[in-house]
Every structure is written in C-alpha cells, then in structure tokens.
Design an enzyme around this catalytic site. Sequence first.
Site, PDB file in Angstrom:
ATOM      1  N   ASP A  15       0.823  -1.210   0.000  1.00 16.87           N
ATOM      2  CA  ASP A  15       0.000   0.000   0.000  1.00 16.87           C
ATOM      3  C   ASP A  15       0.860   1.265   0.000  1.00 16.87           C
ATOM      4  O   ASP A  15       0.368   2.343   0.351  1.00 16.87           O
ATOM      5  CB  ASP A  15      -0.911   0.011   1.227  1.00 16.87           C
ATOM      6  CG  ASP A  15      -2.346  -0.363   0.874  1.00 16.87           C
ATOM      7  OD1 ASP A  15      -2.589  -0.747  -0.286  1.00 16.87           O
ATOM      8  OD2 ASP A  15      -3.232  -0.291   1.753  1.00 16.87           O
ATOM      9  N   ASP A  75      -7.856  -6.552  13.557  1.00 16.41           N
ATOM     10  CA  ASP A  75      -7.515  -7.886  14.055  1.00 16.41           C
ATOM     11  C   ASP A  75      -8.401  -8.291  15.228  1.00 16.41           C
ATOM     12  O   ASP A  75      -8.902  -9.413  15.287  1.00 16.41           O
ATOM     13  CB  ASP A  75      -6.036  -7.938  14.447  1.00 16.41           C
ATOM     14  CG  ASP A  75      -5.590  -6.718  15.234  1.00 16.41           C
ATOM     15  OD1 ASP A  75      -6.460  -5.920  15.644  1.00 16.41           O
ATOM     16  OD2 ASP A  75      -4.372  -6.558  15.452  1.00 16.41           O
TER      17      ASP A  75
END
Length: 696
Positions: free
Chosen positions: A276, A429
């Site tokens: 990214d 997460d």
Amino acid sequence: MAPWSGFWGGRAVLASGDAYRGGTPVVVRMDNPNWSISEIDGDGDDEGAGFLPGAGGRRRRRRGKNAKQITWVLLLKAHRAAGCLASLASAAVALGGAARRRVAAGCTDADAEDEDEAPAQPRRSRRFYAFIRALLLLSVFLLGVELAAHANGRRLAAPAAVSFAALHAAWVRFRAAYVAPPLQLLADACVVLFLVQSADRLAQSLGCFYIHLKRLKPTPVSPALPDAEDPDAGYYPMVLVQIPMCNEKEVYQQSIAAVCNLDWPRSNFLVQVLDDSDDPITQALIREEVEKWQHHGARIVYRHRVLREGYKAGNLKSAMSCSYVKDYEYVAIFDADFQPYPDFLKRTVPHFKDNEELGLVQARWSFVNKDENLLTRLQSINLCFHFEVEQQVNGMFINFFGFNGTAGVWRIKALEDSGGWMERTTVEDMDIAVRAHLKGWRFIFLNDVECQCELPESYEAYRKQQHRWHSGPMQLFRLCLPDIIRCKIAFWKKANLIFLFFLLRKLILPFYSFTLFCIILPLTMFVPEAELPDWVVCYIPALMSFLNILPSPRSFPFVIPYLLFENTMSVTKFNAMVSGLFQLGSAYEWVVTKKSGRSSEGDLVVLAPNKEHRKQQRSATPVAAEAKKPPAPVEKKKKQQKYNRIYKKELALSLLLLTAAARSLLSKQGMHFYFLLFQGVSFLMVGLDLIGEDVK
C-alpha cells in the site's frame, strides 16, 4: 636464642614459636605452670598471652603485611567507586545535553513531523492539555498557600498575619466540607477498580503458573507431519501467505526472504505481497524484490492498490477478493517487520487437521531489538506478560483471545463465516477475532512457536502505536455490544467479553491508572482530608509489577522503571480510550509504526532452530544481497530534518507531580513523597523524550 624443643603432655614443642598441631600454628603459654597450647589465626595475634621467643617479631610483620593488604583493598574499592561516580556523572552530562537539545529544537508533539503524516493536534487534545495545565497552576498556587501557612505569618505585620490566618482557616473549612468528600469518593471508587483489576491479573498469573506446573500445551488432534516434502506423503494443505506493508522499505527484504524460505511444498503455498506504499521509490524496490524471488522459483505475487481505503483491513479485504483464493484452505498473515522461522507452517497448520471448530492458530512474538534502549526493554516486559500470561491462559482455558494481527494462521472458512475483514475500526484484528468468537470458532495460542519482529525504538512511534491499540477497542466495544448481547453463545462467554475483555482490561485499566496515580494522588497532598493509604500507593503496584516481570526474569532490575513507565503511559492510553469511546476525531487516526530495520538475514541465520534451516537461510542471503541493487532513478522527495520532541502533557504532569511531592514534605508523608518524586522524574524524562531513540 637457640631453638629449644621438648615434650609436654605428649606433644612436641618448639621454643622458637614454630609449634604446630596438625599443620596449624599454635602458641605455647608460659605465664603459669599449667602450660597450654592454643590455636591462633593467621596473623599470630594472641594478646595477653606469653609467646615463645621470636613470636612477637613475626606477629608485628604479619600485622604490617595485613595493613598493606587492607590498604590495597580499600584503594581498589575507592577506584571502583570513582569509576561508578565518573560513569554516573558522564550519564548525567549526556542526559543534560540531550535535554538541552530538545529544548533548543523547540519541536513539540503539536508540530507535524512530516507533511504526509502526524496530523495536526485536534481541538480535544488541546483541551486535555489545558485541563492538565490548569491543575498544575492550581497546585502551584496551593503549594504557595501552604508554605505561607506553614511559616505561620512570622514575617508579616500583625494585621496582614491575622487576615492571612483567617483566609487560610476559611479555605481549610471549605476544602474539608466541599472538596474532600467528592475527592475521597472518587479515590475510593478508583481503589475498588484497582483491586478488581489486580485480582484479575493475579488470577491470570496463577493460571499461567498452573499451565507451567502441569506442562500443559496445545497438541494437534492428528499425528505430526512427516519430514517428507512430497505433498502426498503427509498433510500439506494449500496455504496463502499475506504480507501487508505500507512505505516500509527498511524491512521488506527480510520479511519477503523469510516467508519465501518457509519449509512447505512450493506448489502448496502462495505469497501475496500487499503493498500500500504511496512512495514510488518504495514501490519500485518492493516490486523488484518480488521479481527476484519469482526468478528463483518462489510462488509470489505483488499487489498494489490504487485506492488505498480502509488501511490494513482494506488491504487484506482486497487481497481476499482475488479469484484464486478459493483454491486455498488457510491464510497466514505476517506484518512487514515479521520474520517467521522456516518451520512455522509445519508447527501451526497441523493443529487444524481433524479439528473443524478451530479458526485461528496464533504464535507469540520475539524481539530482535529488545536491548536497544530503555524504551524497548520496557516494551519487551509488557509484551512478554501479554503473550506468556494473558494470551496463553485465555487460549488454554476459554479458547479465545484477541488476534494480534500478525504471526497467525486463519482458516479461510472462519474468516468468511465471520464476515471478512472490516474497515470500521483501527483494530481490524480484534474485530475479526470477536466476530469469529461470536460465531463459535475456537482459537489456539502456541507459546513455543515464535516469530521475530521489531519493537518501536522511538517514543513518538510507540506513542502512536499505543494510541491506536487503545482507541480501537473502545470503537469496537460500541459497535459489537449489541451483537454480543443478541448472540446465542453461553452467558459466561458474554460476561467474559463484556466485563473482562472490554471493560476491565481496555477501559478500566487506563481510567484508574491515570485518574488515581496522576490526578487524585497529587490532589490529596493539597487536600489532606482525602487520603490514599500506603498499600495503594506502593505495595499493591509493586506486587503487580513483580507479577508482570515474572515472564521475563532477566528484566528484574527494571521492575521499578517499568512501574513508573506504565503510569506515565496512562496519559496516552487514557486519552486514546476517551477518543475511541466517544468517537472523537483522533480515534480514526492510523499511522504506520516506524521501523528501523534492525532485523537482518544474519539474525535469521543465528536464530534458526536447526542446521537445516540455517543452510536454507544462508542460501537465501545472496539473493537478498543481490536485491539491494537500486532500481531506476525516481524523483525523490525532499527529506525533512527530524527532531526528538517535547511532549507538553507529560511535561505538565511532571511539574504537577513534583509540586505535589514538595507539598508532601510539609505533611511528612514519606511513602507518598518518594512515589510522587520518582513518578514526576519519570514524566519529566518522557516529556523530554529521553528514554527512546536519540535523533542527533
């Protein structure tokens, strides 16, 4: 005088004083008819006794010799003490020089370090700093009042002394009636929360002790994999390996090399490098590294998103939408600075076989730079307790814990059943772990499987990381609470999620740490009608710090700095918790933790668990070295100079605590004085950025 010898009482006696009994010098006493032989020490000293001729000279010589030895010992100790003092003086001078550089640079936490990161300080954060500053000014004013009252107005004229005494008496009555009761009530509430959280930590520590005592550990349902590389000879399912990264050119080579050297059939795993990065140079470097490994036979692909939405969660979600993902059964995720050992998949994937309820296998972290500076040492203590105690105990007894975002293997079916990756919080997460738990999936934590990584070496990077880690859970709690209440899992699992996982460990811990030790304790010095007992200030925190440091016993000398530093970090954690709970602007900030690139191929070679793996790592080293050739020149951005920063909130709190310490001397509260003094010094060091990386 000539030697004389003879027998007395069946023993041989030498008149010269050289009498022995079994190899031990003796003295013959001749001052009375009843002669006796007595043992003496090595210097021959037996004052008051009569000695045979020649013994006195030897005694004097021995005394002179012993005096010289004592002198040399004292000189040696003095030399060592002088060396210690010189070292301390040198450290103090270096510390003072670093502090002077911080002040001269004038760069504070409100300034932007780079144009493309560190967003401007939000208005809410400035209000928080204004609140702390107001407390500081109030404490300074009250200290002045108490000092004047302590002097009893002796140097004032009579009318002035009477007026001041009346005003001070009115203030004492007012604080006793209106200030002390609410302050004491708030203090008692925080003490109760402190005790509840301490009991939870003690219970987890006892659970860890039980695990070690019984030698409990997760074991695969089916037998271990054979050593053969043939996929038909054992259980080698299709595994997808993902490495999300963003502008991390310091560590990309090591992570790609480590993943490409995983000991797994080449045809049965694929590596996705999910880049990214918005820096063209970094993109070119990573793309070239991937091509190098492709030419050496690795199954690895490079993916770059044009629209970088959703940060890491958006990156992973985009990668899972590829058409070839349906051919894979499991996905292993590693952040850019993580370097798994070659046997990582062989030690984690077998737990999924014949265990259809298992959704996640999580490995623990190890740190390649834990001894780099004081900050990394303290982080290592905290994270060792997190893995060794919190995650191991929760994984063993309730099969649930928060996914760490990396160094774990997911069953792809569990990810899809839980709704996949979502960009709604900064802790994607933990989000996926909670949703998977509500769907009934079980987790396993492997404490003996390690994956090495880096710790943030600068306080700025660590502070931003902790802000994200403590604001995200509060965002997630707001979003998940209705789902937790409505889901059809056991009541005790709901209670564990709501009261222990979220409220106690994510909300109450930063709340009481900041409120009790940074606000209430210094205020009780100026409002003595409200008080905190010594066991709250010293004994219980010391016990909790001792429990925290047990998983890393080599760090025991840092137990006091660890206690002080955890209280210091409560400012950042409390700020982040409030931001996430009330959905304030800074709760959605995502800043990639800076890496220094301490990990290297040499580290992997040294730390590999056996010779086979070392050979594999050595064979990978030339490839990584070859990949260091720079790509085609790309237009570079102008690099701005970086500074260590001054953190205004921590600095203001240090002055508040030191002012309270000075006030505590008037009331002779020794325990409170020492705690406030050392805690104030700790805040001062953090406020001047003296515990992390020193940017020259």
